[in-house]
Design a protein around this motif. Sequence first.
Motif, PDB file in Angstrom:
ATOM      1  N   VAL A  99      -4.918 -26.679  -0.431  1.00 18.13           N
ATOM      2  CA  VAL A  99      -4.795 -27.130   0.953  1.00 18.13           C
ATOM      3  C   VAL A  99      -6.155 -27.197   1.649  1.00 18.13           C
ATOM      4  O   VAL A  99      -6.340 -27.946   2.608  1.00 18.13           O
ATOM      5  N   ASP A 100      -7.112 -26.392   1.161  1.00 18.30           N
ATOM      6  CA  ASP A 100      -8.431 -26.345   1.790  1.00 18.30           C
ATOM      7  C   ASP A 100      -9.457 -27.234   1.096  1.00 18.30           C
ATOM      8  O   ASP A 100     -10.627 -27.267   1.496  1.00 18.30           O
ATOM      9  N   TYR A 101      -9.045 -27.934   0.056  1.00 20.67           N
ATOM     10  CA  TYR A 101      -9.990 -28.662  -0.793  1.00 20.67           C
ATOM     11  C   TYR A 101     -10.795 -29.694  -0.004  1.00 20.67           C
ATOM     12  O   TYR A 101     -12.023 -29.780  -0.142  1.00 20.67           O
ATOM     13  N   ALA A 102     -10.123 -30.470   0.829  1.00 19.19           N
ATOM     14  CA  ALA A 102     -10.821 -31.531   1.564  1.00 19.19           C
ATOM     15  C   ALA A 102     -11.910 -30.962   2.456  1.00 19.19           C
ATOM     16  O   ALA A 102     -13.031 -31.487   2.515  1.00 19.19           O
ATOM     17  N   ARG A 103     -11.595 -29.867   3.142  1.00 20.55           N
ATOM     18  CA  ARG A 103     -12.571 -29.274   4.061  1.00 20.55           C
ATOM     19  C   ARG A 103     -13.695 -28.566   3.315  1.00 20.55           C
ATOM     20  O   ARG A 103     -14.877 -28.761   3.630  1.00 20.55           O
ATOM     21  N   GLU A 104     -13.325 -27.731   2.339  1.00 14.57           N
ATOM     22  CA  GLU A 104     -14.303 -26.882   1.662  1.00 14.57           C
ATOM     23  C   GLU A 104     -15.162 -27.638   0.650  1.00 14.57           C
ATOM     24  O   GLU A 104     -16.253 -27.183   0.308  1.00 14.57           O
ATOM     25  N   VAL A 105     -14.665 -28.772   0.173  1.00 15.08           N
ATOM     26  CA  VAL A 105     -15.397 -29.515  -0.860  1.00 15.08           C
ATOM     27  C   VAL A 105     -15.850 -30.873  -0.340  1.00 15.08           C
ATOM     28  O   VAL A 105     -17.038 -31.116  -0.137  1.00 15.08           O
ATOM     29  N   THR A 106     -14.883 -31.759  -0.101  1.00 16.23           N
ATOM     30  CA  THR A 106     -15.231 -33.143   0.245  1.00 16.23           C
ATOM     31  C   THR A 106     -16.065 -33.203   1.517  1.00 16.23           C
ATOM     32  O   THR A 106     -17.147 -33.807   1.540  1.00 16.23           O
ATOM     33  N   PHE A 113     -24.892 -30.150  -1.780  1.00 18.98           N
ATOM     34  CA  PHE A 113     -24.194 -30.407  -3.029  1.00 18.98           C
ATOM     35  C   PHE A 113     -23.083 -29.366  -3.174  1.00 18.98           C
ATOM     36  O   PHE A 113     -23.285 -28.176  -2.913  1.00 18.98           O
ATOM     37  N   VAL A 114     -21.920 -29.823  -3.590  1.00 21.77           N
ATOM     38  CA  VAL A 114     -20.800 -28.921  -3.844  1.00 21.77           C
ATOM     39  C   VAL A 114     -20.353 -29.131  -5.289  1.00 21.77           C
ATOM     40  O   VAL A 114     -20.046 -30.250  -5.695  1.00 21.77           O
ATOM     41  N   CYS A 147     -17.820 -23.718  -6.053  1.00 22.43           N
ATOM     42  CA  CYS A 147     -16.413 -23.416  -5.813  1.00 22.43           C
ATOM     43  C   CYS A 147     -15.669 -23.324  -7.142  1.00 22.43           C
ATOM     44  O   CYS A 147     -16.116 -23.839  -8.165  1.00 22.43           O
ATOM     45  N   GLU A 148     -14.511 -22.678  -7.086  1.00 25.97           N
ATOM     46  CA  GLU A 148     -13.712 -22.509  -8.306  1.00 25.97           C
ATOM     47  C   GLU A 148     -12.224 -22.531  -7.945  1.00 25.97           C
ATOM     48  O   GLU A 148     -11.810 -21.941  -6.947  1.00 25.97           O
ATOM     49  N   ILE A 149     -11.460 -23.230  -8.770  1.00 25.11           N
ATOM     50  CA  ILE A 149     -10.018 -23.269  -8.581  1.00 25.11           C
ATOM     51  C   ILE A 149      -9.378 -23.482  -9.940  1.00 25.11           C
ATOM     52  O   ILE A 149      -9.940 -24.164 -10.803  1.00 25.11           O
ATOM     53  N   ARG A 150      -8.210 -22.884 -10.131  1.00 20.47           N
ATOM     54  CA  ARG A 150      -7.509 -23.100 -11.391  1.00 20.47           C
ATOM     55  C   ARG A 150      -7.085 -24.562 -11.471  1.00 20.47           C
ATOM     56  O   ARG A 150      -6.513 -25.105 -10.524  1.00 20.47           O
ATOM     57  N   ALA A 151      -7.354 -25.196 -12.586  1.00 24.38           N
ATOM     58  CA  ALA A 151      -7.172 -26.644 -12.707  1.00 24.38           C
ATOM     59  C   ALA A 151      -5.750 -27.084 -12.397  1.00 24.38           C
ATOM     60  O   ALA A 151      -5.533 -28.065 -11.680  1.00 24.38           O
ATOM     61  N   ASP A 152      -4.754 -26.347 -12.917  1.00 27.99           N
ATOM     62  CA  ASP A 152      -3.367 -26.782 -12.724  1.00 27.99           C
ATOM     63  C   ASP A 152      -2.877 -26.554 -11.291  1.00 27.99           C
ATOM     64  O   ASP A 152      -1.872 -27.118 -10.880  1.00 27.99           O
ATOM     65  N   MET A 153      -3.619 -25.727 -10.522  1.00 28.50           N
ATOM     66  CA  MET A 153      -3.282 -25.540  -9.106  1.00 28.50           C
ATOM     67  C   MET A 153      -3.906 -26.642  -8.247  1.00 28.50           C
ATOM     68  O   MET A 153      -3.483 -26.876  -7.122  1.00 28.50           O
ATOM     69  N   CYS A 154      -4.915 -27.302  -8.811  1.00 27.08           N
ATOM     70  CA  CYS A 154      -5.593 -28.374  -8.089  1.00 27.08           C
ATOM     71  C   CYS A 154      -4.982 -29.730  -8.448  1.00 27.08           C
ATOM     72  O   CYS A 154      -4.738 -30.562  -7.571  1.00 27.08           O
ATOM     73  N   THR A 165     -13.619 -27.975 -16.231  1.00 28.69           N
ATOM     74  CA  THR A 165     -14.143 -29.260 -15.779  1.00 28.69           C
ATOM     75  C   THR A 165     -15.047 -29.012 -14.577  1.00 28.69           C
ATOM     76  O   THR A 165     -14.674 -28.265 -13.668  1.00 28.69           O
ATOM     77  N   ILE A 166     -16.230 -29.622 -14.606  1.00 31.74           N
ATOM     78  CA  ILE A 166     -17.173 -29.501 -13.495  1.00 31.74           C
ATOM     79  C   ILE A 166     -17.163 -30.803 -12.709  1.00 31.74           C
ATOM     80  O   ILE A 166     -17.343 -31.884 -13.277  1.00 31.74           O
ATOM     81  N   LEU A 167     -16.949 -30.697 -11.406  1.00 34.19           N
ATOM     82  CA  LEU A 167     -17.002 -31.848 -10.509  1.00 34.19           C
ATOM     83  C   LEU A 167     -18.169 -31.653  -9.544  1.00 34.19           C
ATOM     84  O   LEU A 167     -18.275 -30.604  -8.902  1.00 34.19           O
ATOM     85  N   VAL A 168     -19.022 -32.650  -9.454  1.00 35.45           N
ATOM     86  CA  VAL A 168     -20.183 -32.587  -8.566  1.00 35.45           C
ATOM     87  C   VAL A 168     -19.956 -33.528  -7.387  1.00 35.45           C
ATOM     88  O   VAL A 168     -19.776 -34.735  -7.574  1.00 35.45           O
ATOM     89  N   TYR A 169     -19.948 -32.963  -6.185  1.00 37.02           N
ATOM     90  CA  TYR A 169     -19.736 -33.747  -4.967  1.00 37.02           C
ATOM     91  C   TYR A 169     -21.013 -33.808  -4.130  1.00 37.02           C
ATOM     92  O   TYR A 169     -21.733 -32.825  -4.004  1.00 37.02           O
ATOM     93  N   LYS A 170     -21.265 -34.988  -3.575  1.00 34.57           N
ATOM     94  CA  LYS A 170     -22.313 -35.143  -2.556  1.00 34.57           C
ATOM     95  C   LYS A 170     -21.937 -36.308  -1.667  1.00 34.57           C
ATOM     96  O   LYS A 170     -21.564 -37.379  -2.155  1.00 34.57           O
ATOM     97  N   ASP A 171     -22.027 -36.077  -0.377  1.00 30.16           N
ATOM     98  CA  ASP A 171     -21.688 -37.100   0.616  1.00 30.16           C
ATOM     99  C   ASP A 171     -20.281 -37.643   0.396  1.00 30.16           C
ATOM    100  O   ASP A 171     -20.051 -38.861   0.405  1.00 30.16           O
ATOM    101  N   THR A 172     -19.357 -36.728   0.169  1.00 29.98           N
ATOM    102  CA  THR A 172     -17.908 -36.955   0.012  1.00 29.98           C
ATOM    103  C   THR A 172     -17.513 -37.672  -1.284  1.00 29.98           C
ATOM    104  O   THR A 172     -16.342 -37.955  -1.501  1.00 29.98           O
ATOM    105  N   GLU A 173     -18.471 -37.947  -2.149  1.00 29.16           N
ATOM    106  CA  GLU A 173     -18.164 -38.651  -3.387  1.00 29.16           C
ATOM    107  C   GLU A 173     -18.409 -37.762  -4.602  1.00 29.16           C
ATOM    108  O   GLU A 173     -19.264 -36.885  -4.575  1.00 29.16           O
TER     109      GLU A 173
END
Length: 236
Positions: A99-106, A113-114, A147-154, A165-173
């Motif tokens: 539920v917090d993914y958009a705020r805390e990551v994107t 860098f996130v 950040c860290e989250i269990r994959a199947d919960m995401c 899996t590593i996801l690299v975010y910058k400027d919402t992408e």
Amino acid sequence: MQVEVNPNEDTEWNDILRQHGIIPEKPQDPEPLIQEALIEAEHKAYENRLEDKDIDELDALEDEEDESFLQQYRQKRLAELSTLQQTSLFNQVYPLQKVDYAREVTEASNNAFVLVNLTSQGANVESRVLSELWRQLAAKFGDIKFCEIRADMCIEGYPEKNTPTILVYKDTEIRRQLITLRELNGPRTKLPDLEKLLIDIAALKESDVRLKKRDEDEDYRKDDELNVEDYDDDWD
């Protein structure tokens, strides 16, 4: 009668032919250019000889270097450290809820860098390795958000075989994604492998002072603690 002409010869006749465009100009001798480039490279190397030195190493060179020259580099290093301290806002791994993914990551990636670790439900070998390294990276590079989250919960039904899996975010992408540690060094991935990734994605500069002492870092010598042989047994 046709006379053969060697266009590379330095003769008066060839000079006349070149003036009239009958034969091409003699190719420039590359040796002077190479010598000039080598001299310039040596000069730059000498000028930048202190570029990768930290404060302690600069202090140790007081008897060998000009004091005013050393002082310039001291001020530069202190300014770099001050900037890093001001931008070190995170310094920990942030556990995520979907539920917090958009705020805390994107959204957060607009300011820094996130990097998100989608980790394993069963804590497979590579997930265990990455979770440990994630903590080390977060403590060392506080201007990057880890950040860290269990994959199947995401992502519902996310395959266990694709973790971590590593996801690299910058400027919402999403700028980069790594599925498992295959692109790094598998279960033997260490801190320098991930630091190189951070350089590759431009989250760090190669000149970053925090990279200088990585060979001396306690976190860099983890073979005994992580017990790679035991991991290999689990992996098999």
